[in-house]
Design an enzyme around this catalytic site. Sequence first.
Site, PDB file in Angstrom:
ATOM      1  N   HIS A   1     -20.655  43.111  38.868  1.00 41.92           N
ATOM      2  CA  HIS A   1     -19.460  42.401  39.548  1.00 41.92           C
ATOM      3  C   HIS A   1     -19.476  43.474  40.806  1.00 41.92           C
ATOM      4  O   HIS A   1     -19.761  44.438  40.792  1.00 41.92           O
ATOM      5  CB  HIS A   1     -18.345  42.062  38.956  1.00 41.92           C
ATOM      6  CG  HIS A   1     -17.261  43.283  38.760  1.00 41.92           C
ATOM      7  ND1 HIS A   1     -16.207  43.806  39.489  1.00 41.92           N
ATOM      8  CD2 HIS A   1     -17.340  44.177  37.670  1.00 41.92           C
ATOM      9  CE1 HIS A   1     -15.759  44.796  39.045  1.00 41.92           C
ATOM     10  NE2 HIS A   1     -15.970  45.040  37.889  1.00 41.92           N
TER      11      HIS A   1
ATOM     12  N   ASP B   1     -16.351  51.839  39.317  1.00 43.41           N
ATOM     13  CA  ASP B   1     -16.152  50.435  39.144  1.00 43.41           C
ATOM     14  C   ASP B   1     -15.867  49.616  40.398  1.00 43.41           C
ATOM     15  O   ASP B   1     -14.727  49.659  40.860  1.00 43.41           O
ATOM     16  CB  ASP B   1     -14.808  50.454  38.207  1.00 43.41           C
ATOM     17  CG  ASP B   1     -14.604  49.154  37.615  1.00 43.41           C
ATOM     18  OD1 ASP B   1     -15.644  48.233  37.488  1.00 43.41           O
ATOM     19  OD2 ASP B   1     -13.173  48.921  36.985  1.00 43.41           O
TER      20      ASP B   1
ATOM     21  N   GLU C   1     -14.066  39.663  39.119  1.00 46.53           N
ATOM     22  CA  GLU C   1     -14.292  40.162  37.653  1.00 46.53           C
ATOM     23  C   GLU C   1     -12.979  40.868  37.112  1.00 46.53           C
ATOM     24  O   GLU C   1     -12.792  40.625  35.923  1.00 46.53           O
ATOM     25  CB  GLU C   1     -15.405  41.076  37.519  1.00 46.53           C
ATOM     26  CG  GLU C   1     -15.717  41.491  36.019  1.00 46.53           C
ATOM     27  CD  GLU C   1     -14.912  42.596  35.657  1.00 46.53           C
ATOM     28  OE1 GLU C   1     -15.100  43.153  34.511  1.00 46.53           O
ATOM     29  OE2 GLU C   1     -14.259  43.277  36.533  1.00 46.53           O
ATOM     30  N   GLU C   2     -12.469  41.286  38.087  1.00 46.30           N
ATOM     31  CA  GLU C   2     -10.981  42.299  37.918  1.00 46.30           C
ATOM     32  C   GLU C   2     -10.070  41.537  37.342  1.00 46.30           C
ATOM     33  O   GLU C   2      -8.956  41.801  36.677  1.00 46.30           O
ATOM     34  CB  GLU C   2     -10.851  42.887  39.047  1.00 46.30           C
ATOM     35  CG  GLU C   2     -11.901  44.278  39.272  1.00 46.30           C
ATOM     36  CD  GLU C   2     -11.928  45.231  38.486  1.00 46.30           C
ATOM     37  OE1 GLU C   2     -11.366  45.388  37.145  1.00 46.30           O
ATOM     38  OE2 GLU C   2     -12.886  46.137  38.799  1.00 46.30           O
TER      39      GLU C   2
ATOM     40  N   ASP D   1     -21.683  47.068  34.484  1.00 47.07           N
ATOM     41  CA  ASP D   1     -20.452  46.911  35.375  1.00 47.07           C
ATOM     42  C   ASP D   1     -20.119  48.425  35.955  1.00 47.07           C
ATOM     43  O   ASP D   1     -20.569  48.375  37.108  1.00 47.07           O
ATOM     44  CB  ASP D   1     -19.371  46.709  34.340  1.00 47.07           C
ATOM     45  CG  ASP D   1     -18.002  46.483  35.073  1.00 47.07           C
ATOM     46  OD1 ASP D   1     -17.748  47.102  36.038  1.00 47.07           O
ATOM     47  OD2 ASP D   1     -17.194  45.654  34.514  1.00 47.07           O
TER      48      ASP D   1
ATOM     49  N   HIS E   1      -9.645  52.507  38.275  1.00 46.69           N
ATOM     50  CA  HIS E   1      -8.748  51.449  38.863  1.00 46.69           C
ATOM     51  C   HIS E   1      -7.677  52.143  39.500  1.00 46.69           C
ATOM     52  O   HIS E   1      -6.606  51.594  39.935  1.00 46.69           O
ATOM     53  CB  HIS E   1      -8.111  50.715  37.793  1.00 46.69           C
ATOM     54  CG  HIS E   1      -8.943  49.443  37.273  1.00 46.69           C
ATOM     55  ND1 HIS E   1      -8.425  48.385  36.452  1.00 46.69           N
ATOM     56  CD2 HIS E   1     -10.253  49.209  37.441  1.00 46.69           C
ATOM     57  CE1 HIS E   1      -9.613  47.676  36.293  1.00 46.69           C
ATOM     58  NE2 HIS E   1     -10.553  48.063  36.538  1.00 46.69           N
TER      59      HIS E   1
END
Length: 732
Positions: A372, A382, A419-420, A448, A534
């Site tokens: 993603h 990420d 995706e998140e 990922d 994140h």
Amino acid sequence: MSRLDGASLLSPSPPSPTKPYPRRRFLCLLSTTLAVLGASLSLLLFFALHPAPNPAPNYGALFLSLGSNDTAAAHLRALTLHPHVAGTRANSLTARYVLDAFSALSIPAHITPYSVLLSYPVHRSLSLSAPGRGVASFALKQETYQDDPYAAATAETIPTFYAYAASGSVSAEAVYANYGREEDFAYLASRGVDVAGKVALARYGRIHCEDIVHNARAAGAAAAVVYPDPLEYGGAPGEGWFPNSRWLPPSGVQVGSLFRGVGDPTTPMWASSEGCERVPVEEAMTTDDMPLIPALPVSARDAMDIHRVLGGAVAPADWQGREGCPVYHLGPGPAVLNLTYIGNDTMVTIENVFAIIEGEEEPDRYVILGNHRDAWTFGAADPNSGTAAMIELAQRFSMLQKQGWRPRRTIIFCSWDAEEYGLTGSTEWVEENREMISSRAVAYLNIDVAVVGSEFRPCAGPQLDELLQEIIKLVQDPDNSSQTVYDSWMKSNITPRVGRLGDGGSDYSAFVQHIGIPSTNIIFGEGPGYPVYHSLYDDFVWMEKFGDPGFRRHVAAASIWGMMALRLADEDILPFNYMSYTIELEAYTKVVENEVNGMAVSCSPLYNSIRALRRAVTKVNSQRKELQKQLLSKQLNKDSLKIRELNDRLMQAERAFTNREGLFKQEWFKHLVYGPSEQNDWDTAAYPGIANAIASARSSNSSESWKFVQHEIHRVARAVTQASAVLSGSLT
């Protein structure tokens, strides 16, 4: 010994030099020369009429030789210049970047858009008060540092929030709920701590935010606040934080999505195609998969201020923080939290990017690679470490094409969007193309987060274990050139060696759990537990300094990923071995047997089906070896229908582990062997239907509930029996 360049790996070895003849008497020399000339002419004539075939090019070795650290680094830097949340213009620009990168490599590429329900913050506020104290308002802002090269771009970040959190205001006493697990709330109840109507304060570290908030709501909380505790995310006392070390700064916040479902919430179980049926947004936001209460992520610094004011009993030792943190109390109060969140849940367009290398002999068989592209902030780890690895890998494939390589089967690159928010882009595409993928996909290979550290951590379907291990024996350890990835992996203490793909943690979910495609997911590092996950600080500087200095791990990840694709796309007979499956199924069944010991429940149906599967695997492995012998001896053409038929059985067997009815109360998840845990969406459950039924039966302890456990055992046994039939290739 000089290092071979890439092109030389495709060339035949040069002939060895010949030694000069010794001197002879003239007549002897003349006669010998004539004889040699005659023999040479005969040989030349023979080879002219019967040319020797060139040795088959070693495209795998060439692929491994072409890895480029600089290419991976350059793409990662370009992709992470700006924050790029799904549905924003910045993320649309990353889609164009990926599209152009594939097009520049002469790999045909296109974009497929979907209209989906996403969520953004409009207003947030949080303040702390207590009797005898004033009101302290929290800034809810992640701070930049001196000389931060991304300080200007930080202004583009979306404020810290939880996607799909309910809008509303709550003013209530705080209660500390440790990791927010079901057992943590049960402990609070056992201590007489009432959570109803309170604001639950919980920390990351065991389960993900959507499950924490769901559990808080189930316990009666009116709102939730979640923070990254220094115990897990701050390193040792005195160690410091980013940019001086890899650890999360005190102002760091881990954002995320609170949606416990998958895909677009307005199209459950079907694709968000143009003109499709949709659930109204208001209705979609009130399902049990939504949090239904306001919630905010906060920093460790803000959480410590709350902990200092919390009263009540002292929390247990394993609920405490690290050295230097205040003593944690359970509450409730006297700390009162005043929380307001207003969100905008709206329909937006997301964009999946696809690039396709068409197969030469079996274009209708697909090897699919996915990663993603969207990120909550800059996304260096990420997900764009994976995006950079994918483009670097594609560049190598493009170079192979220039040397004459054409894959036997079609290779599809997928750059997923959103995706998140809930695996949205991949789920919508799989739902839209379900029947085509189910009948044609050989395997799905996911990355990922490609890199956050040094340890190699693979996950795969059991039939791919053997192939995975063969490949990592060929790839050099990026941190120790004297050994392979396999060598370092075997020396590590990682357990299990190969994880399974039952959780809902990334885009393999729709492939494995919805339609049953053999899949893999690989990463270097500790996965979602890495400190800046994140947060604002997941940027190129963190990656360059701590995640992968030198970008050798990116290249190693791309090498493993690409070699998996090459083997699956090029080998005449698919390199699947289901024997690992039988071993694992037996182990899982023994666990179930222990769990139901003393109840009127039998595991015999499962054991019987596993024995049948073992016989089928033995049979298909024997058939594969025989066909391989016939291929080597030229008794069989590689395009033979016998090979196609065997490959179809190997490919389709995984589908048999799915059930069209799905898991009880989790109908979208159809795989009966691997699925997400009901208590933790990011945890893999073996026999998820059986596990959920046992948990329910223990709670109610009724005869009907234990009968349902037996029913679930029979359901799994039937699926295993179906897999045996597919592998055997024979009807009853």
